[in-house]
Design a protein around this motif. Structure first.
Motif, short mmCIF file in Angstrom:
data_model
loop_
_atom_site.label_atom_id
_atom_site.label_comp_id
_atom_site.label_asym_id
_atom_site.label_seq_id
_atom_site.Cartn_x
_atom_site.Cartn_y
_atom_site.Cartn_z
N PRO A 44 0.79 -1.24 0.00
CA PRO A 44 0.00 0.00 0.00
C PRO A 44 0.82 1.29 0.00
O PRO A 44 0.62 2.14 -0.86
CB PRO A 44 -0.83 -0.10 1.27
CG PRO A 44 -0.86 -1.55 1.61
CD PRO A 44 0.43 -2.11 1.12
N LYS A 45 1.73 1.45 0.97
CA LYS A 45 2.44 2.72 1.11
C LYS A 45 3.81 2.50 1.73
O LYS A 45 3.99 1.64 2.59
CB LYS A 45 1.68 3.67 2.05
CG LYS A 45 0.34 4.11 1.58
CD LYS A 45 -0.30 5.02 2.64
CE LYS A 45 -1.69 5.42 2.25
NZ LYS A 45 -2.32 6.27 3.27
N ASP A 46 4.75 3.33 1.32
CA ASP A 46 6.05 3.35 1.97
C ASP A 46 5.92 4.02 3.34
O ASP A 46 4.93 4.70 3.61
CB ASP A 46 7.06 4.14 1.12
CG ASP A 46 7.44 3.43 -0.17
OD1 ASP A 46 6.90 2.35 -0.45
OD2 ASP A 46 8.27 3.97 -0.91
N THR A 48 5.38 2.71 6.24
CA THR A 48 4.30 2.16 7.06
C THR A 48 4.86 1.01 7.88
O THR A 48 6.06 0.82 7.94
CB THR A 48 3.12 1.71 6.17
OG1 THR A 48 3.62 0.76 5.22
CG2 THR A 48 2.48 2.88 5.46
N CYS A 51 4.30 -3.22 5.71
CA CYS A 51 5.01 -3.30 4.43
C CYS A 51 6.50 -3.65 4.55
O CYS A 51 6.96 -4.55 3.83
CB CYS A 51 4.84 -2.00 3.65
SG CYS A 51 3.12 -1.59 3.28
N SER A 76 4.77 -0.10 -5.42
CA SER A 76 3.68 0.64 -4.79
C SER A 76 3.43 1.88 -5.64
O SER A 76 4.11 2.11 -6.64
CB SER A 76 4.02 1.03 -3.35
OG SER A 76 4.87 2.16 -3.31
N THR A 77 2.48 2.69 -5.22
CA THR A 77 2.17 3.92 -5.96
C THR A 77 3.03 5.10 -5.50
O THR A 77 2.81 6.22 -5.95
CB THR A 77 0.68 4.26 -5.83
OG1 THR A 77 0.35 4.36 -4.45
CG2 THR A 77 -0.19 3.20 -6.49
N ASP A 78 3.99 4.83 -4.62
CA ASP A 78 4.92 5.89 -4.20
C ASP A 78 5.95 6.14 -5.31
O ASP A 78 6.22 5.27 -6.13
CB ASP A 78 5.65 5.48 -2.92
CG ASP A 78 4.71 5.38 -1.74
OD1 ASP A 78 4.22 6.43 -1.31
OD2 ASP A 78 4.48 4.26 -1.25
N ARG A 106 -0.37 5.16 -11.26
CA ARG A 106 -1.33 4.09 -10.96
C ARG A 106 -1.80 3.35 -12.22
O ARG A 106 -2.85 2.72 -12.23
CB ARG A 106 -2.53 4.62 -10.18
CG ARG A 106 -2.18 5.05 -8.77
CD ARG A 106 -3.32 5.76 -8.08
NE ARG A 106 -3.14 5.88 -6.64
CZ ARG A 106 -2.28 6.67 -6.02
NH1 ARG A 106 -1.45 7.41 -6.73
NH2 ARG A 106 -2.22 6.71 -4.70
N GLU A 119 -9.02 3.64 -0.21
CA GLU A 119 -7.75 4.34 0.01
C GLU A 119 -7.04 4.76 -1.28
O GLU A 119 -6.19 5.64 -1.25
CB GLU A 119 -6.81 3.47 0.85
CG GLU A 119 -7.32 3.17 2.24
CD GLU A 119 -7.37 4.40 3.12
OE1 GLU A 119 -6.49 5.28 2.99
OE2 GLU A 119 -8.29 4.49 3.94
N VAL A 121 -4.82 3.08 -2.84
CA VAL A 121 -3.46 2.52 -2.85
C VAL A 121 -3.54 1.04 -3.22
O VAL A 121 -4.62 0.45 -3.22
CB VAL A 121 -2.76 2.69 -1.48
CG1 VAL A 121 -2.59 4.17 -1.14
CG2 VAL A 121 -3.52 1.97 -0.38
#
Length: 179
Positions: A44-46, A48, A51, A76-78, A106, A119, A121
């Motif tokens: 999902p996200k850096d 965090t 992960c 991820s989407t980061d 994305r 979310e 993500v």
């Protein structure tokens, strides 16, 4: 969501490949590492909590995947810059042996159908893709639950036998014979 038997989508993404600012970034496409099995896992996200436990676990098994002629890609989407900052500042990610793909537009995660509807993500999705680019395994977990990279390795082993493998089969064990 794309599933088993579907062609993995074409993509062209920036990736973080090291902590060294001079060589930290690379361009990775669907044609990179052609002819190899590919493991794509999304988080999902850096920066965090769950992960990095998964990412580090895939990193520890990277040699095992390589021994099976498979390459690992995390995504991820980061952005690649956020990936880089996370690697620099998280002890378990500094020496990560595989690229961290930056799907900031994305596009890949949308085409795969793995964006969380609330979310926006990536869900914790994993794809095992054969050398011809066909998805052979998909697993998706809730945002709050980490996956088991050892199970992905076991699944890859089973797929590479090209045989019938029973429940809980492990590499080296007998496969099933159709009667």
């Amino acid at each position: 969501m794309l599933t088993v038997g579907d062609k993995f989508p074409s993509f062209d993404l920036k990736a973080t490949v090291s902590t060294d600012p001079k060589s930290a970034f690379a361009q990775i496409t669907d044609q990179s590492d052609a002819g190899k099995w590919k493991i794509f896992f999304f988080w999902p996200k850096d920066f965090t909590f769950v992960c990095p436990t998964e990412i580090a676990a895939f990193g520890k098994l990277n040699g095992e995947f390589n021994d099976r002629d498979a390459v690992v890609y995390g995504a991820s989407t980061d952005s690649e810059f956020v990936h880089h900052a996370w690697r620099v500042h998280h002890e378990d990610l500094k020496a990560l042996p595989f690229p961290m793909l930056a799907d900031i537009k994305r596009e890949l995660s949308t085409e795969l159908g793995i964006l969380d509807k609330t979310e926006g993500v990536c869900l914790r999705a994993t794809f095992v893709v054969d050398p011809e680019g066909i998805i052979r395994h998909v697993s998706v977990y809730d945002l709050s639950v980490g996956r088991n990279p050892q199970e992905i390795l076991r699944t890859l082993d089973a797929l590479q036998t090209d045989e019938l493998c029973p429940c809980n089969w492990n590499k080296g064990e007998s496969t099933l014979q159709a009667a």
